[in-house]
Enzyme design. Structure first.
Site, PDB file in Angstrom:
ATOM      1  N   ARG A 191      14.979  15.904  74.044  1.00 31.27           N
ATOM      2  CA  ARG A 191      15.328  16.921  73.094  1.00 31.27           C
ATOM      3  C   ARG A 191      15.628  16.245  71.937  1.00 31.27           C
ATOM      4  O   ARG A 191      15.448  17.000  70.898  1.00 31.27           O
ATOM      5  CB  ARG A 191      16.681  17.518  73.879  1.00 31.27           C
ATOM      6  CG  ARG A 191      16.362  18.360  74.800  1.00 31.27           C
ATOM      7  CD  ARG A 191      17.735  18.864  75.649  1.00 31.27           C
ATOM      8  NE  ARG A 191      18.533  17.708  76.355  1.00 31.27           N
ATOM      9  CZ  ARG A 191      18.324  17.222  77.379  1.00 31.27           C
ATOM     10  NH1 ARG A 191      17.508  17.554  78.211  1.00 31.27           N
ATOM     11  NH2 ARG A 191      19.181  16.221  77.683  1.00 31.27           N
ATOM     12  N   GLU A 236      24.108   5.670  84.590  1.00 29.72           N
ATOM     13  CA  GLU A 236      24.955   5.630  85.520  1.00 29.72           C
ATOM     14  C   GLU A 236      24.560   5.161  86.918  1.00 29.72           C
ATOM     15  O   GLU A 236      25.386   4.894  87.652  1.00 29.72           O
ATOM     16  CB  GLU A 236      25.524   7.340  85.667  1.00 29.72           C
ATOM     17  CG  GLU A 236      26.822   7.363  86.369  1.00 29.72           C
ATOM     18  CD  GLU A 236      27.036   9.019  86.452  1.00 29.72           C
ATOM     19  OE1 GLU A 236      28.232   9.346  87.217  1.00 29.72           O
ATOM     20  OE2 GLU A 236      26.522   9.936  85.624  1.00 29.72           O
TER      21      GLU A 236
END
Length: 176
Positions: free
Chosen positions: A59, A96
């Site tokens: 993005r 993560e």
């Protein structure tokens, strides 16, 4: 009057249970919202010398391309490993659930060029930090890092500021 934050859709439990996903595609799809975001992202850099805008996949490409166009400067993508066709430099970073690698063409930035780093969202700061390291390895000087959304509870802003970076964000969602 609507703010940038009003155009951002929240999707609960995506991509996993317990995640509040902040979806900027609704912002991008609305002409007023998108123009507002680009104009507000540009505002802090009026009169500042910037040679290139670097966008972080994916993005950040949309935002960075529009910002580079408005500034009449070049745009440089930082991509996931294996997506750029030329000779690249790589930087690994922690996610993560594991590790990822981003790459930059080794001739995309010249030493001393002033760089604005752009992405949609600042969470832990891992992707942005990796991108900054790539730019700096080529001798680029980061002017600032600009985001639409900051998730301050995840520590990305503090992480980038600890590296000496200026960080701008149009809005923040606390408690994430």
């Amino acid at each position: 009057m609507k703010t940038v934050q009003d155009y951002i859709r929240t999707i609960v439990d995506f991509p996993h249970e317990g995640i509040m996903f902040r979806d900027v595609t609704t912002l991008f799809a609305d002409p007023r919202g998108f123009r507002m975001a680009i104009d507000q992202m540009l505002h802090p850099y009026a009169g500042i010398n910037i040679d290139k805008v670097v966008g972080l996949e994916a993005r950040g490409f949309i935002l960075g391309g529009a910002i580079a166009h408005q500034l009449s400067v070049g745009f440089v993508p930082i991509r996931k490993k294996g997506k750029l066709p030329g000779t690249t430099i790589s930087q690994a970073y922690t996610l993560e659930y594991g590790e990822a690698i981003v790459e930059l063409h080794d001739d995309a930035i010249q030493p001393g060029e002033k760089i604005l780093v752009v992405d949609d969202l600042l969470a832990t700061g891992g992707t942005a930090e990796a991108g900054i390291k790539l730019v700096e390895r080529l001798g680029g000087e980061i002017v600032s890092c600009a985001f639409v959304i900051d998730l301050p509870d995840l520590g990305g802003r503090a992480r980038l500021e600890a590296m000496g970076m200026e960080v701008q964000a149009l809005c923040a969602f606390d408690g994430e």
